[in-house]
Each structure stands twice: as structure tokens, then as C-alpha cells.
Scaffold this active site. Structure first.
Site, mmCIF file in Angstrom:
data_model
loop_
_atom_site.group_PDB
_atom_site.id
_atom_site.type_symbol
_atom_site.label_atom_id
_atom_site.label_comp_id
_atom_site.label_asym_id
_atom_site.label_seq_id
_atom_site.Cartn_x
_atom_site.Cartn_y
_atom_site.Cartn_z
ATOM 1 N N ASP A 192 -4.107 -1.147 24.676
ATOM 2 C CA ASP A 192 -4.333 -1.094 26.161
ATOM 3 C C ASP A 192 -5.181 -2.152 26.575
ATOM 4 O O ASP A 192 -5.118 -2.636 27.683
ATOM 5 C CB ASP A 192 -4.752 0.219 26.575
ATOM 6 C CG ASP A 192 -5.917 0.822 25.697
ATOM 7 O OD1 ASP A 192 -6.241 0.046 24.515
ATOM 8 O OD2 ASP A 192 -6.617 1.682 26.089
ATOM 9 N N TYR A 193 -6.277 -2.259 25.670
ATOM 10 C CA TYR A 193 -7.512 -3.379 26.233
ATOM 11 C C TYR A 193 -6.587 -4.792 26.195
ATOM 12 O O TYR A 193 -7.045 -5.507 27.349
ATOM 13 C CB TYR A 193 -8.413 -3.468 25.125
ATOM 14 C CG TYR A 193 -9.621 -4.289 25.223
ATOM 15 C CD1 TYR A 193 -10.621 -3.985 26.531
ATOM 16 C CD2 TYR A 193 -9.609 -5.590 24.860
ATOM 17 C CE1 TYR A 193 -11.526 -4.801 26.629
ATOM 18 C CE2 TYR A 193 -10.477 -6.422 24.954
ATOM 19 C CZ TYR A 193 -11.488 -6.219 26.276
ATOM 20 O OH TYR A 193 -12.358 -6.982 26.401
ATOM 21 N N SER A 194 -6.034 -5.055 25.410
ATOM 22 C CA SER A 194 -5.417 -6.428 25.465
ATOM 23 C C SER A 194 -4.345 -6.858 26.507
ATOM 24 O O SER A 194 -4.554 -7.565 27.209
ATOM 25 C CB SER A 194 -4.654 -6.623 23.795
ATOM 26 O OG SER A 194 -5.582 -6.829 22.903
#
Length: 192
Positions: free
Chosen positions: A154-156
Site C-alpha cells: 500500500d505504501y509503495s
């Protein structure tokens, strides 16, 4: 982008980490800081440190995961400070969970802060920059938006979207001949 004297600089996520360090450095170079964060206590401490060193800083509490909070903070900022010169979209969150362990709410919150907040802040402050004939928008993304790693799906993905947002915005501004510039920054791993 190197002369901050008397420039109004809004930094999101300014209570800690990169945002706080940027605020301190820009204040030392004469910038007039507008600091946004949801951590009111640390935000006030950062502003107090800037003011104690002879700088200028005002704080606005804002939860960048919530559209209504961004809209209220932007309206307050524009009413009290007028158009800004530099917008640094720095706020970011990371949960660091494997894809199958991250809840929908966590994934949505990551995108709300790391990506959607950029759309909302730029929409709020770009018109003032265009009207004054100058401005700079900085997107603090991440190296993980270029080369993803495990446990950060999700962050990437949210940081890859932030990179694409900056690139698209830059091209749109250039196409329109707008006097506003953008910069995207992709830090490697940091400890905040």
C-alpha cells in the site's frame, strides 16, 4: 527554490521527521512557515522552536486522512495567511504489513494521506500561486514508489501514485505556461 526569505511555506506533516527538519531549515533561511499536522503537541513544539530561534511559524491542526479536515485547514490558512509561495506535501504514513494482513481501512488511510491529500492541498493552493504569478509545489514521495519492497504494497503504491501526480501536474503546468514549478523528492529509508 533556494531563496525562502519572506516566502510563505506550508509544510504538511511538520510535527516530526522530514517535515520538522524542513521547517527548521527553511525558517533559518527566512521562510515564513505554516505548519500542518494532526499531532498538535509536537506541532506546537516545532513552532515554538522556530519562534525561539527568531523565525516565524503558525500552526494549523489538520488530519490529512480526512477531506473535511484538509478543506477546513486550507480555508483557515487562506483566510489568515493569504496565498502561499511554496507547498511541501510531506505528510506520510506507513503500516508495514503484508498485503493479506492490511485492512481495507489501513490501505485507504495510506492512500488518503500519501496520495489523495496531495490532490486536495494543490487544488486549495494552486489558484493563489497562479494568481500571484509564482509558486512551487514539492511532493515528498519515496524510493519505495520507484522500487517497491515486501510488506509495503500500500505504501509503495501510494508513493508511486504521488510520483505520477507530480509528473502529471508538472507537465500540465508546463503545457499551460503556468509560472508554478514542481519538485518530487524520493528519499530512501529514514528513521523518523
Amino acid at each position: 527554490m533556494t531563496d525562502f526569505r519572506n516566502r510563505k511555506v506550508l509544510i504538511t506533516g511538520a510535527a516530526s521527521g522530514i517535515g520538522r527538519l524542513l521547517a527548521l531549515r527553511i525558517a533559518a533561511r527566512g521562510g515564513r512557515l505554516i505548519l500542518w499536522d494532526m499531532d498538535a503537541a509536537h506541532l506546537a513544539a516545532a513552532a515554538a522552536e522556530i519562534v525561539a530561534a527568531g523565525g516565524q511559524a503558525v500552526v494549523v491542526a489538520c488530519n490529512l486522512a480526512e477531506r473535511e479536515s484538509i478543506e477546513a485547514a486550507a480555508a483557515r490558512t487562506l483566510a489568515e495567511q493569504g496565498a502561499i509561495d511554496v507547498l511541501i506535501n510531506n505528510a506520510g504514513i506507513v503500516d508495514g504489513k503484508p498485503l493479506l494482513e492490511a485492512t481495507d481501512a489501513e490501505v485507504e488511510r495510506t492512500f488518503a494521506v500519501n496520495t489523495l491529500a496531495h490532490f486536495r492541498t494543490v487544488r486549495a493552493f494552486l489558484p493563489g500561486m497562479l494568481a500571484q504569478g509564482a509558486g512551487h509545489i514539492v511532493t515528498i514521495a519515496s524510493a519505495s514508489g520507484i522500487a517497491a519492497v515486501p510488506r509495503l504494497a500500500d505504501y509503495s503504491a501510494s508513493k508511486a501514485a504521488a510520483i505520477a501526480f507530480d509528473e502529471s501536474l508538472r507537465l500540465e503546468l508546463k503545457h499551460d505556461g503556468a509560472p508554478v514549478r514542481t519538485t518530487v523528492v524520493c528519499p530512501f529509508y529514514i528513521s523518523t
